[in-house]
Write a protein that holds these residues in place. Sequence first.
Motif, PDB file in Angstrom:
ATOM      1  N   TRP A 126       0.968  -1.192  -0.025  1.00  0.00           N
ATOM      2  CA  TRP A 126      -0.030   0.101   0.012  1.00  0.00           C
ATOM      3  C   TRP A 126       0.746   1.247  -0.100  1.00  0.00           C
ATOM      4  N   ASP A 127       0.397   2.271  -0.420  1.00  0.00           N
ATOM      5  CA  ASP A 127       0.788   3.660  -0.342  1.00  0.00           C
ATOM      6  C   ASP A 127      -0.196   4.348   0.813  1.00  0.00           C
ATOM      7  N   VAL A 128       0.516   5.582   1.335  1.00  0.00           N
ATOM      8  CA  VAL A 128      -0.423   6.366   2.078  1.00  0.00           C
ATOM      9  C   VAL A 128      -0.421   7.784   1.647  1.00  0.00           C
ATOM     10  N   ASN A 129      -1.528   8.561   1.678  1.00  0.00           N
ATOM     11  CA  ASN A 129      -1.433   9.883   0.943  1.00  0.00           C
ATOM     12  C   ASN A 129      -0.970  10.780   2.191  1.00  0.00           C
ATOM     13  N   ALA A 130       0.421  11.160   2.240  1.00  0.00           N
ATOM     14  CA  ALA A 130       0.929  11.836   3.357  1.00  0.00           C
ATOM     15  C   ALA A 130       0.178  13.102   3.807  1.00  0.00           C
ATOM     16  N   PHE A 131      -0.365  13.856   2.614  1.00  0.00           N
ATOM     17  CA  PHE A 131      -1.038  14.943   3.098  1.00  0.00           C
ATOM     18  C   PHE A 131      -2.345  14.751   3.928  1.00  0.00           C
ATOM     19  N   ASP A 132      -2.728  13.903   4.101  1.00  0.00           N
ATOM     20  CA  ASP A 132      -4.033  13.494   4.977  1.00  0.00           C
ATOM     21  C   ASP A 132      -3.827  14.018   6.447  1.00  0.00           C
ATOM     22  N   THR A 133      -3.012  13.334   6.916  1.00  0.00           N
ATOM     23  CA  THR A 133      -2.930  13.528   8.477  1.00  0.00           C
ATOM     24  C   THR A 133      -1.782  14.166   9.059  1.00  0.00           C
ATOM     25  N   GLY A 134      -0.742  13.957   8.152  1.00  0.00           N
ATOM     26  CA  GLY A 134       0.693  14.417   8.736  1.00  0.00           C
ATOM     27  C   GLY A 134       1.240  13.391   9.533  1.00  0.00           C
ATOM     28  N   GLY A 135       0.533  12.218  10.241  1.00  0.00           N
ATOM     29  CA  GLY A 135       0.897  11.302  11.097  1.00  0.00           C
ATOM     30  C   GLY A 135       1.378  10.271  10.341  1.00  0.00           C
ATOM     31  N   SER A 136       2.305   9.391  10.849  1.00  0.00           N
ATOM     32  CA  SER A 136       2.467   8.063  10.026  1.00  0.00           C
ATOM     33  C   SER A 136       1.618   7.088  10.381  1.00  0.00           C
ATOM     34  N   PHE A 137       1.441   6.191   9.055  1.00  0.00           N
ATOM     35  CA  PHE A 137       0.484   5.029   9.176  1.00  0.00           C
ATOM     36  C   PHE A 137       1.391   3.937   9.571  1.00  0.00           C
ATOM     37  N   ASP A 138       0.616   3.048  10.392  1.00  0.00           N
ATOM     38  CA  ASP A 138       1.206   1.744  10.491  1.00  0.00           C
ATOM     39  C   ASP A 138       0.221   0.781  10.120  1.00  0.00           C
ATOM     40  N   LEU A 139       0.056   0.146   8.913  1.00  0.00           N
ATOM     41  CA  LEU A 139      -0.766  -0.950   8.536  1.00  0.00           C
ATOM     42  C   LEU A 139      -0.197  -2.214   8.759  1.00  0.00           C
ATOM     43  N   ASP A 140      -1.139  -3.359   9.406  1.00  0.00           N
ATOM     44  CA  ASP A 140      -0.690  -4.362   9.748  1.00  0.00           C
ATOM     45  C   ASP A 140      -1.430  -5.441   9.052  1.00  0.00           C
ATOM     46  N   ALA A 141      -0.724  -6.466   8.367  1.00  0.00           N
ATOM     47  CA  ALA A 141      -1.442  -7.541   7.874  1.00  0.00           C
ATOM     48  C   ALA A 141      -1.549  -8.726   8.881  1.00  0.00           C
ATOM     49  N   SER A 142      -2.611  -9.520   8.458  1.00  0.00           N
ATOM     50  CA  SER A 142      -2.727 -10.801   9.430  1.00  0.00           C
ATOM     51  C   SER A 142      -3.443 -11.809   8.714  1.00  0.00           C
ATOM     52  N   ALA A 143      -3.507 -12.829   9.102  1.00  0.00           N
ATOM     53  CA  ALA A 143      -4.236 -14.072   8.778  1.00  0.00           C
ATOM     54  C   ALA A 143      -5.150 -14.729   9.856  1.00  0.00           C
ATOM     55  N   PHE A 144      -6.455 -15.064   9.164  1.00  0.00           N
ATOM     56  CA  PHE A 144      -7.334 -15.744  10.124  1.00  0.00           C
ATOM     57  C   PHE A 144      -7.409 -17.200   9.537  1.00  0.00           C
ATOM     58  N   LEU A 145      -6.846 -18.418  10.151  1.00  0.00           N
ATOM     59  CA  LEU A 145      -7.243 -19.603   9.615  1.00  0.00           C
ATOM     60  C   LEU A 145      -8.500 -20.237  10.452  1.00  0.00           C
ATOM     61  N   LEU A 146      -9.379 -19.986   9.166  1.00  0.00           N
ATOM     62  CA  LEU A 146     -10.905 -20.682   9.614  1.00  0.00           C
ATOM     63  C   LEU A 146     -11.336 -22.125   9.358  1.00  0.00           C
ATOM     64  N   THR A 147     -12.317 -22.495  10.149  1.00  0.00           N
ATOM     65  CA  THR A 147     -12.902 -23.822   9.843  1.00  0.00           C
ATOM     66  C   THR A 147     -14.046 -23.624   9.004  1.00  0.00           C
ATOM     67  N   ASP A 148     -14.738 -24.468   8.514  1.00  0.00           N
ATOM     68  CA  ASP A 148     -16.228 -24.546   7.955  1.00  0.00           C
ATOM     69  C   ASP A 148     -16.988 -23.531   8.666  1.00  0.00           C
ATOM     70  N   SER A 149     -16.845 -23.491   9.912  1.00  0.00           N
ATOM     71  CA  SER A 149     -18.080 -22.373  10.536  1.00  0.00           C
ATOM     72  C   SER A 149     -17.632 -21.081  10.138  1.00  0.00           C
ATOM     73  N   GLY A 150     -16.530 -20.719   9.758  1.00  0.00           N
ATOM     74  CA  GLY A 150     -16.255 -19.419   9.226  1.00  0.00           C
ATOM     75  C   GLY A 150     -15.612 -18.609  10.453  1.00  0.00           C
ATOM     76  N   LYS A 151     -15.239 -19.405  11.368  1.00  0.00           N
ATOM     77  CA  LYS A 151     -14.650 -18.895  12.617  1.00  0.00           C
ATOM     78  C   LYS A 151     -13.380 -19.625  12.992  1.00  0.00           C
ATOM     79  N   VAL A 152     -12.522 -18.999  13.787  1.00  0.00           N
ATOM     80  CA  VAL A 152     -11.309 -19.760  14.156  1.00  0.00           C
ATOM     81  C   VAL A 152     -11.765 -20.932  15.314  1.00  0.00           C
ATOM     82  N   SER A 153     -11.004 -22.010  15.183  1.00  0.00           N
ATOM     83  CA  SER A 153     -11.167 -22.953  16.228  1.00  0.00           C
ATOM     84  C   SER A 153     -10.385 -22.727  17.659  1.00  0.00           C
ATOM     85  N   ALA A 154      -9.633 -21.792  17.466  1.00  0.00           N
ATOM     86  CA  ALA A 154      -8.496 -21.546  18.563  1.00  0.00           C
ATOM     87  C   ALA A 154      -7.936 -20.191  18.382  1.00  0.00           C
TER      88      ALA A 154
END
Length: 193
Positions: A29-57
Motif C-alpha cells: 500500500w501507499d499512504v496519502n501523506a497530506f491527509d493527517t501528517g502522521g505516520s501510518f502503521d498498517l498491519d497484515a494478518s491471517a485468520f485460519l478458519l474452519t467450515d464455521s467461518g470462525k477460528v477454532s482456537a
Amino acid sequence: MPICLKKGEKVSLTKDNPGLKNVLVGLGWDVNAFDTGGSFDLDASAFLLTDSGKVSAQEDFVFYGNKEHKSGGVVYMGDNRTGAGEGDDEQIKLDLSKIPQAITRIVFTVTIYEAEARRQNFGQVSNAFIRLVDESAGKEIVRYDLGEDFSIETAVVVGEVYRNGAEWKFNAIGSGFSGGLAALCAHFGIEVA
C-alpha cells in the motif's frame, strides 16, 4: 504473467500450478501523506478458519503478536511500520502441505494500527494490493489491486485462500470494516481483551 483479479473474482491456484506448496502472500500500500501528517502503521494478518467461518482456537490468528501458526503452515514475516518503498510492505508465507485439514479458509486482512486515535482510515490509503507468489518457481501467480473503494474503514478483508475439494483457490474480497482489528477479531471468533 500473473492473473489479475477484480473484486469478487475467484481463481484456482493449484489447477495451473500442480504441486504448489510454498506461497508467499505479499501485501502492499501507499499512504496519502497530506491527509493527517502522521505516520501510518498498517498491519497484515491471517485468520485460519474452519467450515464455521470462525477460528477454532486463538492460535489460529497469525499476526505481529503471533507470528507462526502451530502447524508451521502460516508464518507472518514482520511488521513494516511505514509502508515506505516499492513492492510488498508485509508478507505472510504459506506452506499448503502443512495446513491442517480442519482449516478450510485462510483470510488475509490489513488494519490501521491505532486508527481512531490517529484519525486515519483506508480512504487515506492508495495502491493497496495482494499478490500470491509461487516461491519454488519464483513467479507471481495472482494479483488483486484493491482500487480506491474505501473511505472511513479502518480494516479491510483483502482476500482468502480456500480449499475446494483437492484444490486451493483464491478469492479477491476487498471488503471494508469499521472498528479496526477488534471488529475483525470479533467477526472471526477471536476474543479481544
